[in-house]
Design a protein around this motif. Structure first.
Motif, short mmCIF file in Angstrom:
data_model
loop_
_atom_site.label_atom_id
_atom_site.label_comp_id
_atom_site.label_asym_id
_atom_site.label_seq_id
_atom_site.Cartn_x
_atom_site.Cartn_y
_atom_site.Cartn_z
N PHE A 119 -8.27 14.11 14.09
CA PHE A 119 -8.17 12.97 13.17
C PHE A 119 -6.80 12.83 12.49
CE2 PHE A 119 -12.87 12.99 13.46
CZ PHE A 119 -13.01 11.67 13.86
N PRO A 120 -6.16 13.91 12.04
CA PRO A 120 -4.81 13.74 11.48
C PRO A 120 -3.82 13.18 12.50
CG PRO A 120 -5.72 15.87 10.83
CD PRO A 120 -6.63 15.30 11.87
N VAL A 121 -3.95 13.62 13.75
CA VAL A 121 -3.07 13.13 14.82
C VAL A 121 -3.35 11.65 15.08
CG1 VAL A 121 -2.42 13.38 17.24
CG2 VAL A 121 -2.95 15.41 15.87
N TRP A 122 -4.62 11.28 15.18
CA TRP A 122 -4.97 9.89 15.45
C TRP A 122 -4.54 8.98 14.30
CZ3 TRP A 122 -10.57 11.45 17.21
CH2 TRP A 122 -10.50 11.95 18.51
N SER A 123 -4.62 9.50 13.09
CA SER A 123 -4.18 8.71 11.93
C SER A 123 -2.68 8.44 12.00
CB SER A 123 -4.53 9.46 10.63
OG SER A 123 -4.15 8.70 9.51
N GLN A 124 -1.91 9.47 12.39
CA GLN A 124 -0.46 9.29 12.55
C GLN A 124 -0.16 8.29 13.68
OE1 GLN A 124 2.55 10.99 11.32
NE2 GLN A 124 1.40 11.63 9.54
N GLN A 125 -0.94 8.37 14.75
CA GLN A 125 -0.72 7.43 15.86
C GLN A 125 -0.97 5.99 15.40
OE1 GLN A 125 -3.39 9.03 18.78
NE2 GLN A 125 -1.88 10.47 19.60
N ALA A 126 -2.03 5.79 14.65
CA ALA A 126 -2.34 4.45 14.14
C ALA A 126 -1.23 3.96 13.22
CB ALA A 126 -3.68 4.46 13.41
N ASN A 127 -0.70 4.87 12.39
CA ASN A 127 0.38 4.48 11.49
C ASN A 127 1.62 4.11 12.28
OD1 ASN A 127 2.42 4.62 9.22
ND2 ASN A 127 0.57 5.23 8.12
N GLY A 128 1.90 4.87 13.34
CA GLY A 128 3.04 4.54 14.20
C GLY A 128 2.90 3.17 14.84
N MET A 129 1.68 2.84 15.29
CA MET A 129 1.46 1.51 15.86
C MET A 129 1.67 0.43 14.82
SD MET A 129 -1.69 1.82 18.59
CE MET A 129 -2.83 2.81 17.60
N LEU A 130 1.22 0.69 13.58
CA LEU A 130 1.41 -0.28 12.50
C LEU A 130 2.89 -0.46 12.18
CD1 LEU A 130 0.32 -2.17 10.33
CD2 LEU A 130 -0.01 -0.16 8.86
N GLN A 131 3.63 0.65 12.15
CA GLN A 131 5.07 0.55 11.90
C GLN A 131 5.73 -0.33 12.96
OE1 GLN A 131 6.55 4.62 11.67
NE2 GLN A 131 4.83 5.17 10.36
N TYR A 132 5.37 -0.10 14.21
CA TYR A 132 5.96 -0.89 15.30
C TYR A 132 5.54 -2.35 15.19
CZ TYR A 132 7.25 -2.43 19.95
OH TYR A 132 7.81 -3.12 21.00
N ALA A 133 4.29 -2.60 14.88
CA ALA A 133 3.81 -3.98 14.76
C ALA A 133 4.55 -4.73 13.66
CB ALA A 133 2.30 -3.99 14.49
N ILE A 134 4.74 -4.07 12.51
CA ILE A 134 5.44 -4.71 11.41
C ILE A 134 6.92 -4.88 11.73
CG2 ILE A 134 6.21 -4.37 9.01
CD1 ILE A 134 3.40 -3.32 8.39
N TRP A 135 7.53 -3.86 12.31
CA TRP A 135 8.95 -3.91 12.66
C TRP A 135 9.21 -5.06 13.64
CZ3 TRP A 135 11.68 1.34 14.11
CH2 TRP A 135 13.06 1.20 14.05
N THR A 136 8.36 -5.18 14.65
CA THR A 136 8.51 -6.25 15.65
C THR A 136 8.25 -7.61 15.02
OG1 THR A 136 7.81 -4.68 17.35
CG2 THR A 136 7.81 -7.01 17.95
N SER A 137 7.29 -7.68 14.11
CA SER A 137 6.99 -8.94 13.42
C SER A 137 8.17 -9.38 12.55
CB SER A 137 5.74 -8.78 12.56
OG SER A 137 4.61 -8.50 13.34
N LEU A 138 8.80 -8.44 11.86
CA LEU A 138 9.98 -8.78 11.06
C LEU A 138 11.11 -9.27 11.94
CD1 LEU A 138 9.97 -5.81 8.49
CD2 LEU A 138 9.29 -8.18 8.06
N GLU A 139 11.30 -8.62 13.09
CA GLU A 139 12.32 -9.06 14.06
C GLU A 139 12.02 -10.49 14.53
OE1 GLU A 139 15.26 -9.71 16.63
OE2 GLU A 139 15.22 -7.89 15.40
N ALA A 140 10.77 -10.78 14.80
CA ALA A 140 10.38 -12.12 15.25
C ALA A 140 10.72 -13.19 14.22
CB ALA A 140 8.89 -12.15 15.59
N GLU A 141 10.71 -12.80 12.94
CA GLU A 141 11.01 -13.74 11.86
C GLU A 141 12.50 -13.82 11.54
OE1 GLU A 141 8.78 -15.74 10.45
OE2 GLU A 141 7.17 -14.89 11.69
N GLY A 142 13.33 -13.07 12.31
CA GLY A 142 14.77 -13.11 12.08
C GLY A 142 15.29 -12.09 11.09
N LEU A 143 14.48 -11.08 10.79
CA LEU A 143 14.88 -10.03 9.85
C LEU A 143 15.25 -8.75 10.59
CD1 LEU A 143 12.00 -10.76 7.37
CD2 LEU A 143 14.43 -10.88 6.74
N GLY A 144 16.23 -8.04 10.08
CA GLY A 144 16.60 -6.74 10.62
C GLY A 144 15.98 -5.64 9.79
N ALA A 145 15.63 -4.53 10.41
CA ALA A 145 14.98 -3.43 9.69
C ALA A 145 15.34 -2.10 10.35
CB ALA A 145 13.46 -3.61 9.69
N SER A 146 15.07 -1.03 9.64
CA SER A 146 15.18 0.32 10.21
C SER A 146 14.06 1.16 9.60
CB SER A 146 16.55 0.95 9.91
OG SER A 146 16.71 1.17 8.51
#
Length: 199
Positions: A119-146
């Motif tokens: 469960f701790p591993v799966w939780s980290q994996q879900a968080n990583g997917m969320l980070q990528y989803a938000i990062w890609t969404s910000l890029e789609a809106e014309g924003l840069g992020a790190s």
């Protein structure tokens, strides 16, 4: 114009040169982040990821906290480069803070002891997917992020400043804003080393 998914995936990069200049409304940023939080998958539908979005003075305060925390641990002669780096994040428009709710993980460990270690591993994996989803969404809106990781150094002060529940574990920080500099060249390993197909 908002980029299509594959263009946003291709152009999503670590953008360190960002400014406070407005690109889209705060309401739009909230909307795309809310959609990512709601629809990013997680094991057992645990929904253990948590997000805090900081704008304005709150965004600036986070990077002040980070800078002053690092000032205590970075040798004085080497602090100039650290300060410049932190200031570059502060120059942005906002920051997304990513957390895992440990109470959700612990509850699942108790309910399903067979998978306790996963469960701790799966939780980290879900968080990583969320980070990528938000990062890609910000890029789609014309924003840069790190994506930054000043945890656990700043954890307690962040929790105190924004009244974050103790069971929320800080995972990462994502400063974003209008891109002011292009990313460096990205090199790719040959795809045949990373992707195999069997028919």
């Amino acid at each position: 114009m908002v980029k299509d998914l594959y263009t946003a995936m291709r152009e999503r990069r670590s953008i360190y040169g960002i400014s406070k200049e407005k690109v889209v409304s705060e309401e739009r940023i909230e909307e795309v982040i809310e959609a990512a939080v709601k629809h990013t998958p997680s094991a057992f539908n645990s929904q253990s990821s948590r997000v805090v979005l900081l704008f304005g003075e709150n965004h600036d305060k986070l990077w002040d906290i980070t800078k002053e925390t690092l000032r205590k641990v970075v040798p004085e002669g080497k602090f100039d480069s650290t300060e410049k780096k932190i200031n570059s994040f502060s120059d942005g428009y906002g920051t997304v803070l990513f957390f895992d709710d440990d109470s959700v993980v612990q509850s699942l460990q108790e309910q399903f002891p067979l998978y306790k270690d996963n469960f701790p591993v799966w939780s980290q994996q879900a968080n990583g997917m969320l980070q990528y989803a938000i990062w890609t969404s910000l890029e789609a809106e014309g924003l840069g992020a790190s994506l930054q990781h000043y945890n656990p150094l700043i954890d307690e002060e962040v929790k105190s400043q924004w009244n974050i529940p103790q069971q929320w574990k800080l995972i990462a920080q994502m400063p974003f804003g209008k891109p002011t500099a292009a990313p460096g060249e990205k090199k790719f390993l040959p795809l045949e080393e990373r992707f195999k197909i069997y028919r």
